[in-house]
Design a protein around this motif. Structure first.
Motif, PDB file in Angstrom:
ATOM      1  N   ASN A  48      -2.946   1.744 -13.212  1.00  6.93           N
ATOM      2  CA  ASN A  48      -4.390   1.910 -12.981  1.00  6.93           C
ATOM      3  C   ASN A  48      -5.120   1.211 -14.126  1.00  6.93           C
ATOM      4  OD1 ASN A  48      -7.079   2.878 -12.913  1.00  6.93           O
ATOM      5  ND2 ASN A  48      -6.407   4.705 -11.779  1.00  6.93           N
ATOM      6  N   VAL A  49      -5.632  -0.001 -13.841  1.00  9.11           N
ATOM      7  CA  VAL A  49      -6.226  -0.836 -14.883  1.00  9.11           C
ATOM      8  C   VAL A  49      -7.465  -0.169 -15.471  1.00  9.11           C
ATOM      9  CG1 VAL A  49      -7.215  -3.099 -15.415  1.00  9.11           C
ATOM     10  CG2 VAL A  49      -5.300  -2.922 -13.826  1.00  9.11           C
ATOM     11  N   ALA A  50      -8.308   0.397 -14.642  1.00  5.65           N
ATOM     12  CA  ALA A  50      -9.542   1.008 -15.130  1.00  5.65           C
ATOM     13  C   ALA A  50      -9.238   2.183 -16.061  1.00  5.65           C
ATOM     14  CB  ALA A  50     -10.399   1.457 -13.946  1.00  5.65           C
ATOM     15  N   ALA A  89      -7.750   0.922 -19.364  1.00  3.99           N
ATOM     16  CA  ALA A  89      -8.805   0.359 -20.218  1.00  3.99           C
ATOM     17  C   ALA A  89      -9.612   1.470 -20.884  1.00  3.99           C
ATOM     18  CB  ALA A  89      -9.709  -0.554 -19.394  1.00  3.99           C
ATOM     19  N   ARG A  90      -9.879   2.529 -20.117  1.00  8.83           N
ATOM     20  CA  ARG A  90     -10.644   3.645 -20.685  1.00  8.83           C
ATOM     21  C   ARG A  90      -9.866   4.330 -21.807  1.00  8.83           C
ATOM     22  NH1 ARG A  90     -11.017   8.875 -20.572  1.00  8.83           N
ATOM     23  NH2 ARG A  90      -9.177   9.094 -19.236  1.00  8.83           N
ATOM     24  N   HIS A 108     -12.081  -3.608 -23.053  1.00  7.55           N
ATOM     25  CA  HIS A 108     -12.878  -4.167 -21.956  1.00  7.55           C
ATOM     26  C   HIS A 108     -11.932  -4.507 -20.816  1.00  7.55           C
ATOM     27  CE1 HIS A 108     -15.349  -7.013 -19.658  1.00  7.55           C
ATOM     28  NE2 HIS A 108     -16.392  -6.400 -20.224  1.00  7.55           N
ATOM     29  N   TYR A 109     -12.401  -4.402 -19.578  1.00  9.36           N
ATOM     30  CA  TYR A 109     -11.572  -4.647 -18.404  1.00  9.36           C
ATOM     31  C   TYR A 109     -10.918  -6.019 -18.476  1.00  9.36           C
ATOM     32  CZ  TYR A 109     -10.237  -4.783 -13.468  1.00  9.36           C
ATOM     33  OH  TYR A 109      -9.534  -4.856 -12.291  1.00  9.36           O
ATOM     34  N   ASN A 110     -11.686  -7.039 -18.867  1.00 10.07           N
ATOM     35  CA  ASN A 110     -11.156  -8.404 -18.929  1.00 10.07           C
ATOM     36  C   ASN A 110     -10.097  -8.534 -20.036  1.00 10.07           C
ATOM     37  OD1 ASN A 110     -12.748  -9.234 -16.806  1.00 10.07           O
ATOM     38  ND2 ASN A 110     -14.449  -9.891 -18.129  1.00 10.07           N
ATOM     39  N   LEU A 116      -8.072  -6.203 -21.005  1.00  7.68           N
ATOM     40  CA  LEU A 116      -6.844  -5.619 -20.501  1.00  7.68           C
ATOM     41  C   LEU A 116      -6.169  -6.559 -19.509  1.00  7.68           C
ATOM     42  CD1 LEU A 116      -4.896  -3.265 -20.467  1.00  7.68           C
ATOM     43  CD2 LEU A 116      -6.309  -2.173 -18.703  1.00  7.68           C
ATOM     44  N   ARG A 117      -6.951  -7.242 -18.649  1.00  9.83           N
ATOM     45  CA  ARG A 117      -6.384  -8.209 -17.714  1.00  9.83           C
ATOM     46  C   ARG A 117      -5.631  -9.302 -18.457  1.00  9.83           C
ATOM     47  NH1 ARG A 117      -4.935  -7.058 -12.772  1.00  9.83           N
ATOM     48  NH2 ARG A 117      -6.556  -6.037 -11.544  1.00  9.83           N
TER      49      ARG A 117
END
Length: 544
Positions: A493-495, A498-499, A504-506, A508-509
């Protein structure tokens, strides 16, 4: 207390040492000094006389010794009477007991300053009759001192024979304290090093007062000025109410014998008897320790056989002889000292802590100490968390890790339960560090990993699966491993990842892309994700 007119007097020196001899007041009662008169220093009549000396030279201070009665005609000072004013202070400073002087032949009177100083220092100043020779005083007083010391030794020897007879007859501390209490007509208590009463004897009122005032903690708490000596010396309150003698054997302290006299008349001979009683008590204590050690080894050998499946038949019946109930559902607990602990001494104290805890929470439970761990078997209804916490509370100077087994329905299942508890203790320490508490059922996948005895193979698996992320040498790789761990924990679960990582979401990507270049396409490959998860778990098992 029974009267003993032959008993010499006793007092404490400023260092706390017991001084034996005859008090100045008693010396004045001998027949040769019937005409002597105390002219100053009445407050010092309890000073102890151990020897006598005659002042024949002006520089007498170089020859005097503490606790002496100094006799003089004043001849050495006949030409320097002014020095008498300082003489009392000098003699008192050197610990002398008293000064006895004849007037008329070389000195007609004593300076008023000398008399005032003697009163101020409580230093007895005695005026001797002219018709008594020094040799008569020396003979009578020294004979009196020797006779009293001989009487003290004889009384102590008689008491010693009675106490030794108790040992030969198989008696213990209860009989020893009863004998001393009867001999001295006092309350007597034997206590261990922790201040707990092992035995006591004497009148109920006096025993109660001893418990209340002494508090059985090596302190004479109600004494205004208790004097502590070296650990091997008696501790006596100056008013004669209390005395404490250490129980020492082989250089080790095993406790104390305390006595209380309501009349406040503890004497030198009584202290000697207490010292003999302490010696006999040391024999009792060491004998009991030897018996306990043999019994403890026998219990440990039996329990080890049971836990390793070699207990044979009639296990439950044999266990009952030790007060253990192994016929009910039980849990096995293993407590292992953490590596930094002092193995030998800490192991003994760890066993004592667990014995006390199990005795309090499950009197029918079994406890034994092995070479590297302590094993406890308790009923399934016992709160094992409280049991472990109680043991830890009395073993605070170092740490141990504890493992708990599943419920074993009876003695036949104890071997498996012991293996579970031992595994839980060791894996728990690997996962959580020293002082860990782990239950076998809570180990999860670590139970399976712990079955792999070849740690080299585990290390090889970690290196092959994680590659550069397996080590901690590179801070960036360690940080990437943390990212991988959270990703797998959140089921990719990327979101959420990241939390948790505050990325930041990017960002983590970007990190996921970098991880896949290093490890493979784990976001699409479930088998690879399983391998990565297992490898991270192996790394998490400290020591593997």
């Amino acid at each position: 207390m029974t009267s003993d007119p032959a008993a010499p007097a006793m007092r404490l020196a400023s260092t706390g040492t017991i001084i034996h001899g005859v008090a100045v007041g008693e010396v004045l009662g001998v027949s040769t000094l019937a005409g002597a008169r105390l002219i100053a220093g009445k407050g010092g009549l309890d000073r102890i006389v151990q020897r006598l000396n005659v002042m024949e030279v002006p520089d007498i201070l170089a020859w005097v010794k503490p606790n002496e009665l100094l006799l003089t005609t004043g001849y050495p000072l006949r030409n320097t009477p002014q020095s008498l004013g300082r003489l009392v202070a000098d003699l008192d400073e050197r610990g002398l007991s008293a000064l006895a002087i004849k007037l008329g032949r070389y000195l007609d009177e004593l300076p008023e300053e000398m008399v005032e100083q003697a009163d101020r220092l409580n230093f007895p100043l005695i005026l001797l009759p002219n018709d008594v020779g020094f040799d008569d005083i020396l003979n009578q007083v020294l004979t009196d001192i020797l006779n009293r010391q001989a009487a003290t030794l004889a009384r102590a020897e008689e008491a010693h024979r009675a106490l030794v007879q108790i040992i030969l007859a198989g008696g213990g501390l209860r009989e020893v304290t009863a004998e001393v209490a009867g001999l001295l007509d006092v309350a007597v208590a034997a206590v261990d090093v922790g201040g707990h009463v092992l035995a006591s004897a004497g009148g109920a009122e006096q025993v109660a007062m001893l418990r209340e005032a002494y508090v059985l903690s090596a302190n004479l708490s109600t004494s205004p000025e208790p004097t502590r000596t070296d650990a091997a010396d008696p501790l006596v309150r100056a008013d004669g109410h209390y005395a404490v003698v250490p129980i020492v054997a082989g250089g080790h302290h095993h406790g104390r014998i305390a006595a209380f006299s309501q009349a406040g008349t503890l004497r030198d001979s009584d202290i000697r008897i207490l010292e003999r009683a302490a010696t006999v008590a040391a024999l009792v204590v060491t004998k009991q320790e030897a018996v306990t050690a043999v019994e403890s080894k026998y219990r440990a050998d039996f329990l080890r056989d049971v836990l390793t499946g070699r207990g044979g038949t009639r296990i439950a019946e044999r266990a009952k002889a030790f007060g253990w109930d192994l016929e009910r559902p039980v849990s096995v607990l293993v407590a292992e000292l953490d590596p930094e602990s002092d193995e030998r001494t800490a192991q003994d104290r760890l066993l004592a802590a667990w014995q006390a805890s199990v005795r309090r929470h499950d009197p029918r439970g079994a406890v034994a100490g092995f070479s590297h761990e302590v094993v406890a078997i308790v009923g399934s209804g016992v709160d094992t968390a409280r049991l472990t916490s109680a043991a830890s509370a009395t073993f605070a100077d170092c740490t141990f890790s504890t493992g708990m087994s599943r419920i074993a329905p009876g003695a036949e299942a104890l071997a498996d339960a012991y293996g579970q508890a031992l595994k839980a203790a060791r894996v728990g320490r690997q996962l959580h560090g020293p002082g860990a508490v782990a239950h076998f059922d809570q180990l999860g996948v670590y139970r399976l990993l712990s079955l792999v005895s070849d740690t080299t193979e585990l290390h090889s698996f970690v290196r092959e699966t994680l590659g550069a992320l397996a080590g901690d040498d590179d801070a960036e790789n360690a940080d990437l491993r943390r990212t991988l761990h959270v990703l797998l924990e959140t089921n990719l679960n990327v979101a959420e990842t990241a939390r948790r990582l505050h990325f930041h979401y990017n960002t983590l990507r970007y990190r996921i892309g970098k991880l896949e270049r290093m490890l493979g396409n784990f976001t699409e490959d479930a088998h690879l994700r399983l391998n990565l998860t297992l490898a991270l778990h192996v790394l998490n098992m400290r020591g593997i």
